[in-house]
Design an enzyme around this catalytic site. Sequence first.
Site, PDB file in Angstrom:
ATOM      1  N   TYR A 156     173.286  72.290  26.098  1.00 41.52           N
ATOM      2  CA  TYR A 156     173.491  73.720  25.851  1.00 41.52           C
ATOM      3  C   TYR A 156     174.620  73.883  24.841  1.00 41.52           C
ATOM      4  CZ  TYR A 156     175.050  78.528  26.568  1.00 41.52           C
ATOM      5  OH  TYR A 156     175.431  79.835  26.369  1.00 41.52           O
ATOM      6  N   GLU A 244     173.163  81.393  20.580  1.00 42.84           N
ATOM      7  CA  GLU A 244     173.054  80.564  21.782  1.00 42.84           C
ATOM      8  C   GLU A 244     171.831  79.661  21.659  1.00 42.84           C
ATOM      9  OE1 GLU A 244     173.411  81.701  26.378  1.00 42.84           O
ATOM     10  OE2 GLU A 244     171.568  82.402  25.445  1.00 42.84           O
TER      11      GLU A 244
END
Length: 435
Positions: A156, A244
């Site tokens: 991530y 993101e």
Amino acid sequence: PRPHLHSPSLSLPSSLFLSPPLSLSRSLSLSLTRVSPRRWLNLQEFQSKKLMRECGVSVQRFFVADTPAEALEAAKRLNAKEIVLKAQILAGGRGKGLFDSGLKGGVHLTKDPAVVGDLASKMLGFHLTTKQTPKEGVKVKTVMVAEALDISRETYFAILMDRSCNGPVMVGSPQGGMDIEEVADRTPELIFKETIDIFEGVRDDQAQRMAANLGFRGPLEKQAAEQMKKLYELFVKVDATQVEVNPLGETPEGQVVCFDAKINFDDNAEFRQKTVFAMDETDESDPMETEAAKYDLKYIGLDGNIACFVNGAGLAMATCDIIDLHGGKPANFLDLGGGVKENQVYAAFKLLTGDPKVEAILVNIFGGIVNCAIIANGITKACRELELKVPLVVRLEGTNVKEAKRILAESGLSITAANDLDDAAQKAVAAITKK
């Protein structure tokens, strides 16, 4: 390794009726702000990936097609071992959706380019229904034909604004492909943060340290660090408030690829990001929301019959709650915000009266920045020109309220004044009960 089958629409999320944006602040204790992009700016997956590709970010090779013939040609041009065909809609859950053509799934994998045209013919022009679309589904106008890649490991990575640092930060975790809040709750030690100096940008040592913390080793560490720096270039170039990537993946062939991403944009930068904002997809948005946005109004439709016309999101929520407390049901959440002009008030009333569910309107304004007299003039103009036929309850407080109340009282219009919010909610509910 598993194939990357689906990718939720890249947006900005935006949108309150799509999947909610990740909120890191609550679980990470990083004091990160939750940004709220303009609700009606939504980009399709291919549009966001195009922006990323233009900045040198590594994404799957892809083409976009509007016809089955174009899709077939794109599949042949890819010359890939495996191809993934994706219907382009903003709603999530495409992989498990159903087309009214009978085709199951808005995401299909194939090793045979020849079948892509046939699959596309059952997607394009047909409605795809998922858990996040209206019951009738959403008409698919475009498909993305992309190279399917295996993922051997998922991480991530995000760049977003951090109030405590007065600027952007990088946030990463070796645990990708899942809810980052869950990772933060269970294993906070696996969340890493790097503060970015806005004058220096992302330094080499910061990017390398983050890449190492995310578990990239050897040549992959350098690759990942380069991707992070390019993602920051994108962040700055498009005036993003958040970029993101989940997952930032590692392939068996030794590539670092951005598979899924959400990009949130600063709507205050629209004047210099005309190309980005011109890509806005409003076809799938609520028409009322889209119309409201033209006048800088924030509108969310609800299921009730009492329209709420307020200034400020907090006041809007409180108004909805008190209407519910007194036995009524709010029909919407309409926020004027600050710096209101009479034409906005008129536009708001036009929106509200155009909703057939609305049986009464409750105006609840607390004038701090807002001048109550401007609101009052806008209300009287709207009532006369739109020939308002539903009960109207008005509660005004704050700046220039005496003048505002005089304007309403001398208007000769059927307007019910309220002393406070509780009184206003009771009168609005009672007005419907009497009908």
